[in-house]
Scaffold this motif. Sequence first.
Motif, short mmCIF file in Angstrom:
data_model
loop_
_atom_site.label_atom_id
_atom_site.label_comp_id
_atom_site.label_asym_id
_atom_site.label_seq_id
_atom_site.Cartn_x
_atom_site.Cartn_y
_atom_site.Cartn_z
N ILE A 109 -5.69 -20.04 -8.37
CA ILE A 109 -4.47 -19.22 -8.36
C ILE A 109 -3.35 -19.94 -7.63
O ILE A 109 -2.20 -19.98 -8.10
CB ILE A 109 -4.76 -17.86 -7.70
CG1 ILE A 109 -5.70 -17.02 -8.56
CG2 ILE A 109 -3.46 -17.11 -7.41
CD1 ILE A 109 -5.09 -16.56 -9.86
N TYR A 110 -3.66 -20.52 -6.48
CA TYR A 110 -2.63 -21.20 -5.69
C TYR A 110 -2.06 -22.40 -6.44
O TYR A 110 -0.86 -22.69 -6.36
CB TYR A 110 -3.19 -21.65 -4.34
CG TYR A 110 -3.37 -20.53 -3.35
CD1 TYR A 110 -2.95 -19.23 -3.62
CD2 TYR A 110 -3.96 -20.77 -2.11
CE1 TYR A 110 -3.11 -18.22 -2.72
CE2 TYR A 110 -4.13 -19.75 -1.18
CZ TYR A 110 -3.70 -18.47 -1.49
OH TYR A 110 -3.86 -17.46 -0.58
N GLU A 111 -2.93 -23.13 -7.15
CA GLU A 111 -2.45 -24.30 -7.89
C GLU A 111 -1.41 -23.87 -8.93
O GLU A 111 -0.38 -24.53 -9.11
CB GLU A 111 -3.63 -24.98 -8.58
CG GLU A 111 -3.30 -26.28 -9.28
CD GLU A 111 -3.14 -27.46 -8.34
OE1 GLU A 111 -2.69 -28.52 -8.79
OE2 GLU A 111 -3.45 -27.30 -7.13
N LYS A 112 -1.67 -22.74 -9.57
CA LYS A 112 -0.73 -22.25 -10.58
C LYS A 112 0.51 -21.63 -9.95
O LYS A 112 1.61 -21.71 -10.51
CB LYS A 112 -1.43 -21.22 -11.47
CG LYS A 112 -2.57 -21.77 -12.29
CD LYS A 112 -3.23 -20.69 -13.13
CE LYS A 112 -4.36 -21.23 -13.97
NZ LYS A 112 -5.02 -20.18 -14.78
N GLN A 122 -4.62 -30.81 -13.19
CA GLN A 122 -5.65 -30.13 -13.98
C GLN A 122 -7.07 -30.50 -13.56
O GLN A 122 -7.95 -29.62 -13.52
CB GLN A 122 -5.45 -30.43 -15.47
CG GLN A 122 -6.36 -29.61 -16.37
CD GLN A 122 -6.11 -28.11 -16.25
OE1 GLN A 122 -4.97 -27.68 -16.26
NE2 GLN A 122 -7.19 -27.34 -16.13
N PRO A 123 -7.37 -31.76 -13.22
CA PRO A 123 -8.74 -32.06 -12.78
C PRO A 123 -9.15 -31.24 -11.55
O PRO A 123 -10.32 -30.87 -11.42
CB PRO A 123 -8.69 -33.56 -12.47
CG PRO A 123 -7.62 -34.08 -13.38
CD PRO A 123 -6.58 -32.99 -13.40
N TRP A 124 -8.20 -30.97 -10.66
CA TRP A 124 -8.50 -30.14 -9.48
C TRP A 124 -8.82 -28.71 -9.91
O TRP A 124 -9.79 -28.10 -9.44
CB TRP A 124 -7.31 -30.17 -8.54
CG TRP A 124 -7.39 -29.17 -7.41
CD1 TRP A 124 -6.73 -27.99 -7.31
CD2 TRP A 124 -8.18 -29.29 -6.23
NE1 TRP A 124 -7.06 -27.35 -6.14
CE2 TRP A 124 -7.95 -28.12 -5.46
CE3 TRP A 124 -9.06 -30.26 -5.75
CZ2 TRP A 124 -8.58 -27.92 -4.23
CZ3 TRP A 124 -9.69 -30.04 -4.52
CH2 TRP A 124 -9.43 -28.88 -3.78
N VAL A 125 -8.03 -28.18 -10.83
CA VAL A 125 -8.29 -26.83 -11.35
C VAL A 125 -9.65 -26.78 -12.03
O VAL A 125 -10.44 -25.85 -11.81
CB VAL A 125 -7.17 -26.40 -12.32
CG1 VAL A 125 -7.53 -25.08 -13.00
CG2 VAL A 125 -5.84 -26.28 -11.60
N ASP A 126 -9.96 -27.79 -12.83
CA ASP A 126 -11.24 -27.83 -13.54
C ASP A 126 -12.41 -27.87 -12.55
O ASP A 126 -13.45 -27.23 -12.77
CB ASP A 126 -11.31 -29.04 -14.46
CG ASP A 126 -10.34 -28.94 -15.62
OD1 ASP A 126 -9.86 -27.83 -15.91
OD2 ASP A 126 -10.04 -29.99 -16.22
N ARG A 127 -12.24 -28.65 -11.48
CA ARG A 127 -13.32 -28.76 -10.47
C ARG A 127 -13.58 -27.41 -9.81
O ARG A 127 -14.73 -27.01 -9.61
CB ARG A 127 -12.96 -29.82 -9.43
CG ARG A 127 -14.01 -29.99 -8.35
CD ARG A 127 -13.70 -31.19 -7.47
NE ARG A 127 -14.60 -31.30 -6.35
CZ ARG A 127 -15.86 -31.72 -6.41
NH1 ARG A 127 -16.37 -32.10 -7.57
NH2 ARG A 127 -16.62 -31.79 -5.32
N GLN A 128 -12.51 -26.70 -9.47
CA GLN A 128 -12.68 -25.39 -8.84
C GLN A 128 -13.31 -24.40 -9.81
O GLN A 128 -14.18 -23.61 -9.44
CB GLN A 128 -11.34 -24.87 -8.31
CG GLN A 128 -10.65 -25.77 -7.31
CD GLN A 128 -11.56 -26.24 -6.20
OE1 GLN A 128 -12.30 -25.46 -5.62
NE2 GLN A 128 -11.52 -27.53 -5.91
N TRP A 129 -12.85 -24.43 -11.05
CA TRP A 129 -13.38 -23.49 -12.03
C TRP A 129 -14.85 -23.80 -12.35
O TRP A 129 -15.63 -22.87 -12.63
CB TRP A 129 -12.53 -23.50 -13.30
CG TRP A 129 -12.77 -22.30 -14.15
CD1 TRP A 129 -13.33 -22.27 -15.39
CD2 TRP A 129 -12.49 -20.93 -13.82
NE1 TRP A 129 -13.41 -20.98 -15.86
CE2 TRP A 129 -12.90 -20.13 -14.92
CE3 TRP A 129 -11.93 -20.30 -12.71
CZ2 TRP A 129 -12.78 -18.75 -14.93
CZ3 TRP A 129 -11.80 -18.92 -12.71
CH2 TRP A 129 -12.22 -18.17 -13.81
#
Length: 200
Positions: A109-112, A122-129
């Motif tokens: 959420i914070y990244e967005k 996006q790689p950071w978002v993918d890792r969290q997801w």
Amino acid sequence: MKLFYAPASPFSTKVVMAAHYLRLGLDVMPTATPDNPADLLAANPLGKIPTLVADSGETYYDSRTIMHYLNGIAGDDARIYPRSPEKRAAVERTEALCDGICDAAILVIYEKRFRTPETWHQPWVDRQWDKVRRGLDHLDAHPPAFGKRLNAGHFALASLLGYLMLRFPGQWEEHRVRLANWPAAFEERFPDYARLRPQV
């Protein structure tokens, strides 16, 4: 007791639900942490929620610390952590897993929310997801069983799923039939769930 909290925070709502279950009075104080309110900073130098101010004036922060404090003052007839070391560790493990999934989901959420499209990683978002998915798959295969009493693991999972329903509707259920049905089963045992779960 006074609790600095935010109604959308799964960590805050976990504490609120547990206190309600234990019949412990809480004066909830909706708090905007980006504003660095002086009373919050005086209670918690990190400026994070939830933060509890006990009747004695002592302060407690980190939701698990607060949960243990509430368990300690509730009395032997109302406990959210078992006495048995093995059973207690199992409840604490469930709580830790749910809290860790919340941490990862909040980072998405914070990244967005705080990055522009040009700086979105996006790689950071993918890792969290990926953490969210693995954790949910484990919980779907091994949901905490209901017994005579609710425990901290139940409240952690209820807060996690409430947060996902709020922030990621339709994005987490997938094949997880047990988890998708779990909130309804929890609400049968805790009727105030719809009112106390994460919400804006």
